[in-house]
Write a protein that holds these residues in place. Structure first.
Motif, PDB file in Angstrom:
ATOM      1  N   VAL A  96       0.876  -1.208  -0.029  1.00  0.00           N
ATOM      2  CA  VAL A  96      -0.003  -0.050  -0.048  1.00  0.00           C
ATOM      3  C   VAL A  96       1.027   1.244   0.041  1.00  0.00           C
ATOM      4  O   VAL A  96       1.819   1.132   0.315  1.00  0.00           O
ATOM      5  CB  VAL A  96      -0.946  -0.176   1.162  1.00  0.00           C
ATOM      6  CG1 VAL A  96      -2.017  -1.080   0.985  1.00  0.00           C
ATOM      7  CG2 VAL A  96      -0.137  -0.105   2.702  1.00  0.00           C
ATOM      8  N   ALA A  98       0.632   5.675   0.722  1.00  0.00           N
ATOM      9  CA  ALA A  98      -0.177   6.620   1.292  1.00  0.00           C
ATOM     10  C   ALA A  98       0.701   7.927   0.814  1.00  0.00           C
ATOM     11  O   ALA A  98       1.539   8.198   1.098  1.00  0.00           O
ATOM     12  CB  ALA A  98      -0.381   6.778   2.731  1.00  0.00           C
ATOM     13  N   TYR A 113      -4.577   4.887   3.149  1.00  0.00           N
ATOM     14  CA  TYR A 113      -3.655   4.478   1.956  1.00  0.00           C
ATOM     15  C   TYR A 113      -4.260   4.550   0.822  1.00  0.00           C
ATOM     16  O   TYR A 113      -5.445   3.949   0.680  1.00  0.00           O
ATOM     17  CB  TYR A 113      -2.944   2.855   2.478  1.00  0.00           C
ATOM     18  CG  TYR A 113      -2.262   2.959   3.386  1.00  0.00           C
ATOM     19  CD1 TYR A 113      -2.713   2.843   4.609  1.00  0.00           C
ATOM     20  CD2 TYR A 113      -0.822   3.317   3.193  1.00  0.00           C
ATOM     21  CE1 TYR A 113      -1.862   2.873   5.891  1.00  0.00           C
ATOM     22  CE2 TYR A 113       0.018   3.251   4.367  1.00  0.00           C
ATOM     23  CZ  TYR A 113      -0.519   3.242   5.563  1.00  0.00           C
ATOM     24  OH  TYR A 113       0.444   3.006   6.646  1.00  0.00           O
ATOM     25  N   TRP A 116      -3.501   0.536  -3.576  1.00  0.00           N
ATOM     26  CA  TRP A 116      -3.398  -0.869  -3.176  1.00  0.00           C
ATOM     27  C   TRP A 116      -2.961  -1.877  -4.185  1.00  0.00           C
ATOM     28  O   TRP A 116      -3.558  -1.548  -5.103  1.00  0.00           O
ATOM     29  CB  TRP A 116      -4.521  -1.504  -2.434  1.00  0.00           C
ATOM     30  CG  TRP A 116      -5.033  -0.700  -1.213  1.00  0.00           C
ATOM     31  CD1 TRP A 116      -5.219   0.400  -1.083  1.00  0.00           C
ATOM     32  CD2 TRP A 116      -5.016  -1.225   0.018  1.00  0.00           C
ATOM     33  NE1 TRP A 116      -5.618   0.666   0.387  1.00  0.00           N
ATOM     34  CE2 TRP A 116      -5.447  -0.127   1.021  1.00  0.00           C
ATOM     35  CE3 TRP A 116      -4.741  -2.725   0.680  1.00  0.00           C
ATOM     36  CZ2 TRP A 116      -5.699  -0.497   2.324  1.00  0.00           C
ATOM     37  CZ3 TRP A 116      -4.929  -2.963   1.910  1.00  0.00           C
ATOM     38  CH2 TRP A 116      -5.310  -1.745   2.870  1.00  0.00           C
TER      39      TRP A 116
END
Length: 126
Positions: A96, A98, A113, A116
């Motif tokens: 993930v 962010a 996040y 993915w």
């Protein structure tokens, strides 16, 4: 950022695996990166995260001391070294990313996040 995880597989209890996550896009070095996992019939679970420059790492208590997260901002890749694996570590592992997380207390929250990966299966046999 597009994420492609690899390195999963079948391993015996006590063994090790190293997951890799290759990221595309120029924003990799500015993103907090991490790993989550989800076992069958269980909720998604935070595994580990690493700050933009790699200087700070975060771990779920159950993985601390066994797992190590790292990143290479030149190769746009984040890694998860997993040692002393147990059958309880069997899950699909997701990479993930962010763009922004409000603080260290939030790194384990999936909602922060933005990106993915597709997940890689890790199976640990007893």
């Amino acid at each position: 950022v597009q994420l492609q995880a690899s390195g999963g597989g079948l391993v015996q209890a006590g063994g090790s695996l190293r997951l890799s996550c290759a990221a595309s896009g120029r924003t990799f070095s500015s993103a907090t990166m991490g790993w989550f996992r989800q076992a069958p019939g269980k909720e998604r679970e935070f595994v580990a995260a690493i700050s933009r420059d790699g200087g700070i790492t975060y771990y779920s208590d159950s993985m601390k001391g066994r797992f190590t997260i790292s990143r290479d901002n030149v190769k746009n890749t984040v890694y998860l070294q997993m040692n002393s694996l147990t059958p309880e570590d069997t899950a699909v592992y997701y990479c993930v990313a962010a763009r922004w997380i409000p603080g260290s207390g939030s790194v384990s929250e999936a909602r922060w996040y933005d990106h993915w990966g597709q997940g890689t299966q890790v199976t640990v046999s007893s």
